[in-house]
Design a protein around this motif. Structure first.
Motif, PDB file in Angstrom:
ATOM      1  N   UNK A   1     107.922  55.167  52.597  1.00 34.76           N
ATOM      2  CA  UNK A   1     107.942  54.049  51.673  1.00 34.76           C
ATOM      3  C   UNK A   1     108.809  54.418  50.472  1.00 34.76           C
ATOM      4  N   UNK A   2     109.408  53.409  49.865  1.00 37.11           N
ATOM      5  CA  UNK A   2     110.208  53.689  48.678  1.00 37.11           C
ATOM      6  C   UNK A   2     110.018  52.588  47.645  1.00 37.11           C
ATOM      7  N   UNK A   3     109.983  53.032  46.410  1.00 33.33           N
ATOM      8  CA  UNK A   3     109.988  52.154  45.238  1.00 33.33           C
ATOM      9  C   UNK A   3     110.793  52.903  44.193  1.00 33.33           C
ATOM     10  N   UNK A   4     110.150  53.306  43.065  1.00 30.90           N
ATOM     11  CA  UNK A   4     110.852  54.140  42.105  1.00 30.90           C
ATOM     12  C   UNK A   4     111.192  55.488  42.698  1.00 30.90           C
TER      13      UNK A   4
ATOM     14  N   UNK B   1      99.317  49.489  52.287  1.00 31.48           N
ATOM     15  CA  UNK B   1     100.464  49.547  51.388  1.00 31.48           C
ATOM     16  C   UNK B   1     100.261  48.641  50.181  1.00 31.48           C
ATOM     17  N   UNK B   2     100.768  49.083  49.029  1.00 31.80           N
ATOM     18  CA  UNK B   2     100.749  48.304  47.799  1.00 31.80           C
ATOM     19  C   UNK B   2     102.166  48.255  47.238  1.00 31.80           C
ATOM     20  N   UNK B   3     102.464  47.175  46.536  1.00 32.10           N
ATOM     21  CA  UNK B   3     103.800  47.003  45.971  1.00 32.10           C
ATOM     22  C   UNK B   3     103.791  47.259  44.475  1.00 32.10           C
ATOM     23  N   UNK B   4     104.883  47.847  43.984  1.00 37.78           N
ATOM     24  CA  UNK B   4     105.041  48.055  42.554  1.00 37.78           C
ATOM     25  C   UNK B   4     106.153  49.035  42.256  1.00 37.78           C
ATOM     26  N   UNK B   5     106.909  48.794  41.184  1.00 38.28           N
ATOM     27  CA  UNK B   5     107.962  49.723  40.785  1.00 38.28           C
ATOM     28  C   UNK B   5     109.339  49.207  41.093  1.00 38.28           C
ATOM     29  N   UNK B   6     110.340  50.000  40.735  1.00 37.11           N
ATOM     30  CA  UNK B   6     111.737  49.648  40.976  1.00 37.11           C
ATOM     31  C   UNK B   6     112.111  50.014  42.408  1.00 37.11           C
TER      32      UNK B   6
ATOM     33  N   UNK C   1     108.548  48.155  46.643  1.00 35.79           N
ATOM     34  CA  UNK C   1     108.839  47.956  45.227  1.00 35.79           C
ATOM     35  C   UNK C   1     108.206  46.654  44.739  1.00 35.79           C
ATOM     36  N   UNK C   2     108.256  46.440  43.423  1.00 36.76           N
ATOM     37  CA  UNK C   2     107.634  45.272  42.834  1.00 36.76           C
ATOM     38  C   UNK C   2     108.168  43.961  43.371  1.00 36.76           C
ATOM     39  N   UNK C   3     109.443  43.933  43.772  1.00 39.62           N
ATOM     40  CA  UNK C   3     110.015  42.684  44.279  1.00 39.62           C
ATOM     41  C   UNK C   3     109.420  42.276  45.623  1.00 39.62           C
ATOM     42  N   UNK C   4     108.696  43.197  46.286  1.00 41.95           N
ATOM     43  CA  UNK C   4     108.062  42.888  47.572  1.00 41.95           C
ATOM     44  C   UNK C   4     106.650  42.348  47.403  1.00 41.95           C
ATOM     45  N   UNK C   5     106.222  42.147  46.161  1.00 35.79           N
ATOM     46  CA  UNK C   5     104.847  41.725  45.886  1.00 35.79           C
ATOM     47  C   UNK C   5     104.714  40.210  45.997  1.00 35.79           C
ATOM     48  N   UNK C   6     104.930  39.702  47.213  1.00 35.99           N
ATOM     49  CA  UNK C   6     104.802  38.277  47.505  1.00 35.99           C
ATOM     50  C   UNK C   6     104.147  38.131  48.876  1.00 35.99           C
TER      51      UNK C   6
END
Length: 558
Positions: free
Chosen positions: A237-240, A264-269, A204-209
């Motif tokens: 994998x899970x996001x939205x 892997x890419x990060x993004x979403x809830x 998810x987006x919060x993992x984009x660090x």
């Protein structure tokens, strides 16, 4: 010196060349503020790295980027003295009230679930490195982070663990006694038909660090290298929403699995509950009878879509754990870390919880401690300590504040408790107030009401008896428990405790200071540092020496 520098394994080279670090930094720089990426930015954000780092560009890899993947530095160096606070911290911790002193005459039994989680120590280290006052300190996890030289049971022993005890004057209150109880699991790996492992990865987006998704990918790449053709790996994998990236890939397909991880890419809830459901479905579909079936959840714990509270998630996990699929949790990141959620998931899922702040920490958990992380040798392990009122007037269990059990739960096989892996050790401390007449130094008491020898005679000079109850691992099949008792007699007392006792008690004392314990008495950081520095032992990975430096850095916070 930054304390994020941890043990290294000389035979295991770093798996990412320096050019990969530049790729990660450039990719993360292109992300939008909302954690999403445009089409062009998504191409830049691909974490797959070239195979080599040669030519003139290699010399220009930023130092911070290289260190970020090597484990040398993922957080700023030690701050100048003076506490600071992180910006907009949204971290969540479950600070259970500490255990008070109890009167042995009215409360002779102390019962708790074994706990082999270590997340609190590496998280405390990260917070101190950032120059912030530690939160969420669980003393037992600080103590259990380290290895101690407890004798392991011999191969083929009747029980898969041994118990070691030692009693000495309490360092922070010399009028009291401090009893150390160490449970050492066998290092013998159980026979298995192979590993069926599902990587459940938060993208998810919060993992984009930099210290989240990129570190996560390289951490799991280290784990992949430990697997072989008898193992099966699935990746969810899970996001939205959630996506099955791999389904039952042979563990020997290292390149394929690592390529999935680095792409892997990060993004979403964050819809963690749906991801858990999918992971369980895959684990059960590919279930290996007689094997190790496990979901490894990697996240910052910031679930914000669907069921997200610890209570909602643990309800889901408790319904699934009967299948024989265990859950381990690896926490990543800072500022929005949901420690309370991740600890609850691991505790209720028959698994363990570790916090990964560097690649070196990932190596410790997933490589050096592979057997203890992956293979359970004693399930639902509970301890019940029975105190002798002739010798001990009152007592308190240090730590295990959210692992305490009702006394009647000890004999209840339906009551879930901690699971212990191959080579794991569990250490607990009891602070004892001697009974009148100086009996607390191991002198004889009248033993009234405290007889449990096989001959019916009372052991009048015992401090206590440690009762341990456990089940043999049974892949979800209900099994009856076994109880073993270990008296702690007068001979356990010493005025010259072992190096293990000295070091472990120093770690516990740091915990008393860090939590602001009501019962810390004379506990202080100078005493902690002095005692730990004098009890380093062989320290093959430098972990105890690192602790001494951590205490010094903590003291600098002021």
């Amino acid at each position: 010196m930054n304390l994020a520098t941890r043990r290294t394994t000389p035979t295991l080279p770093l798996m990412v060349p320096l050019a990969a670090a530049l790729t990660v930094v450039l990719a993360l720089a292109g992300c939008t503020g909302a954690g999403e990426a445009s089409d062009a930015e998504a191409e830049t954000a691909n974490l797959t790295a070239p195979d080599t780092a040669t030519g003139p560009d290699a010399a220009r890899v930023p130092e911070d980027a290289a260190e970020a993947l090597s484990g040398e530095r993922l957080v700023p160096p030690y701050p100048e003295p003076g506490p600071t606070e992180p910006p907009l911290s949204g971290e969540e911790y479950d600070d259970s009230p500490e255990s008070p002193f109890l009167d042995v005459a009215t409360s002779p039994l102390s019962t708790f679930s074994a706990d082999v989680d270590t997340a609190s120590y590496s998280n405390l280290r990260r917070q101190v490195n950032q120059g912030v006052t530690p939160e969420g300190v669980r003393i037992e996890e600080l103590v259990n982070y380290f290895d101690y030289d407890y004798p392991a049971p011999a191969a083929g022993a009747e029980h898969p663990f041994s118990v070691t005890t030692e009693v000495a004057p309490a360092p922070w209150n010399p009028e009291h006694r401090l009893a150390m109880v160490g449970v050492q699991a066998t290092e013998e790996l159980p026979a298995t038909e192979g590993n069926n492992v599902v990587f459940l990865l938060d993208v998810s987006g919060s993992m984009d660090e930099p210290n989240k998704l990129p570190l996560l990918a390289e951490s799991f790449a280290l784990l992949v290298e430990q697997l072989d053709e008898d193992d099966r790996v699935s990746i969810v994998t899970y996001a939205g929403d959630n996506r099955v990236v791999a389904d039952s890939v042979p563990g020997s397909e290292h390149a394929v699995l690592v390529d999935h991880l680095r792409s892997l890419r990060a993004g979403g809830s964050t819809g963690g509950a749906a991801g858990l459901a999918t992971a369980y479905e895959l684990a059960e579909k590919n279930f290996v009878r007689g094997g190790n079936n496990r979901v490894i959840l990697a996240t910052d714990g910031d679930f914000n879509v669907g069921p997200s509270s610890p209570e909602e998630l643990t309800s889901l996990i408790e319904a699934e754990r009967r299948s024989g699929v265990y859950v381990s949790v690896l926490g990543f990141g800072m500022y929005n870390l949901k420690d309370s959620t991740m600890e609850a998931v691991a505790d209720h899922g028959n698994g363990n919880y570790a916090y990964i702040d560097t690649l070196a920490e990932a190596r410790k958990v997933l490589v050096d401690e592979f057997g203890s992380t992956m293979f359970v040798v004693a399930q639902d392990l509970k301890l019940q300590v029975e105190l002798n009122p002739a010798v001990v007037g009152s007592y308190r269990l240090i730590g295990y504040d959210n692992r305490r059990l009702a006394d009647e739960d000890f004999d209840d096989d339906a009551k879930d408790a901690g699971d212990v892996g191959a080579g794991h050790s569990v250490t607990a401390f009891y602070e004892l107030v001697p009974a009148g007449g100086g009996a607390g130094d191991g002198g004889a008491g009248d033993g009234s009401g405290y007889g449990y020898g096989s001959d019916g005679e009372s052991d009048g000079d015992d401090f206590m008896t440690v009762h341990v109850r456990y089940k043999a691992p049974a892949n979800g099949v209900s099994a009856a428990s076994t109880e073993v008792a270990f008296p702690v007699g007068a001979g356990a007392f010493t005025t010259a405790p072992s190096a293990d006792f000295e070091f472990a008690s120093a770690v516990a004392e740091l915990g008393l200071v860090a939590t602001g314990s009501e019962y810390r008495a004379q506990a202080n950081l100078d005493a902690v540092r002095l005692r730990a520095a004098g009890a380093l032992g062989s320290d093959p990975y430098g972990l105890r020496a690192e602790f001494v430096d951590l205490v010094e850095a903590y003291r600098a916070l002021g």
